[in-house]
Design an enzyme around this catalytic site. Sequence first.
Site, PDB file in Angstrom:
ATOM      1  N   HIS A 117       0.946  -1.020   0.077  1.00  0.00           N
ATOM      2  CA  HIS A 117      -0.041  -0.076   0.125  1.00  0.00           C
ATOM      3  C   HIS A 117       0.971   1.090  -0.014  1.00  0.00           C
ATOM      4  O   HIS A 117       1.886   1.367   0.643  1.00  0.00           O
ATOM      5  CB  HIS A 117      -0.860  -0.091   1.248  1.00  0.00           C
TER       6      HIS A 117
ATOM      7  N   ASP B 188      -7.860  -4.212  -0.461  1.00  0.00           N
ATOM      8  CA  ASP B 188      -8.086  -4.851  -1.779  1.00  0.00           C
ATOM      9  C   ASP B 188      -8.226  -6.336  -2.160  1.00  0.00           C
ATOM     10  O   ASP B 188      -9.336  -6.715  -2.835  1.00  0.00           O
ATOM     11  CB  ASP B 188      -7.813  -3.911  -2.825  1.00  0.00           C
TER      12      ASP B 188
END
Length: 433
Positions: free
Chosen positions: A310, A368
């Site tokens: 991320h 995600d």
Amino acid sequence: MNISDTKATLSFSDGSPSIDMPIYKGTIGPDVVDIRKLYGATGKFTYDPGFMSTAACNSSITYIDGDKGELLYRGYPIEQLAVNCDFLETCYLLLNGELPNAEQKDLFTDTVTKHTMIHEQMNFFFRGFRRDAHPMSVLVGTVGALASFYHDSLDINDAKQREISAIRLIAKLPTLVAMAYKYNVGQPFVYPRNDLSYSANFMYMMFANPCEEYKVNDVLVRALDRILILHADHEQNASTSTVRLAGSSGANPFACIAAGIACLWGPAHGGANEAALNMLKEIGSVENIPAFIEKVKDKNSGVKLMGFGHRVYKNFDPRAKLMRETCHEVLEELGLQDDPLFKLAMELERIALEDEYFVSRKLYPNVDFYSGIVQSALGIPVTMFTGIFAMARTIGWIAQWNEMIADPEQKIGRPRQLFVGSPARDVPEIDKR
């Protein structure tokens, strides 16, 4: 924010006078150097593409510590909210700054529930789209169109009207998202039911049809509710910054949220969970994982590992831990542990958590990765993933927009630039060009 006793001094090697700039301290997080007077005092701008080191506003809504892997909504850790609260409690918190008591929760839930219907004329609006229109295209258009139906709440300087618009947006997004899906698959629209919870109502509008009764599964509803909580806000990301920038011009809230949806549509932002699931489908089977991993490790292959790592979190994404639990609960509830796609996902997860290449680079599975798997298990098609994200993030957008409008320091957004084009020149006659 509090001003620090110390100041930042900017000096120049060309003999220009130095300039002192105030330093502000937030509740937590890095200090901020106030450069607002820089241009007036020096004739110079700062240069910060992507706003990597620039705070564009002050905010009391969401805080992220990427190094610690920490996410706070109004000071509350996301781990506690996702376990102890439902989505509408989280909405109330983001909007109002505090969690609701029992009476406030009931009133807020009742108010939102009774605004889930959309104006009947909106049904005709959908007919202007092709059947194969992407749901995000439909959402950009329909959310923007809401401003045409609610002239009574467009005065952004009236706090009560801002509150009414916030309720309407939170309430109507699930209805519009479900309608975008139904229109795409050629099924009749399903009207909301006031006897269902926020997330159960959305599942009902998505998957019910006139031919048979839809049975609500509490495990699946809770999974969706957790997805919404985990995606509700995430500080000053691209779409939130877009909403704030649009709002800084005085645009109405429906237009601002439509702008946020348009930004979220970008594959580098809201499309990450869709990309992660598409990657799993491209890998195909567990047997192909080793070869895929080797390609990922080869910098010249161009193959990327989607759904891992991320930009903000340099540690494990705190939302991913919670989404991982939900992922395994849903797969067990639906008996999908042996489904080839999900077996592939779980094996890739295992390798990423054990392989030194990934561990040393902190390429942990992110939210995600898991949310794409969960939504797929729930029966939500890949094209709808970003629409679900928009439904969740609407509360964050509207809370940030509302905070910005009420901030006396806020001005219309106007980033500066470093101009590298041609200097001033005269236009030649056409036969001399």
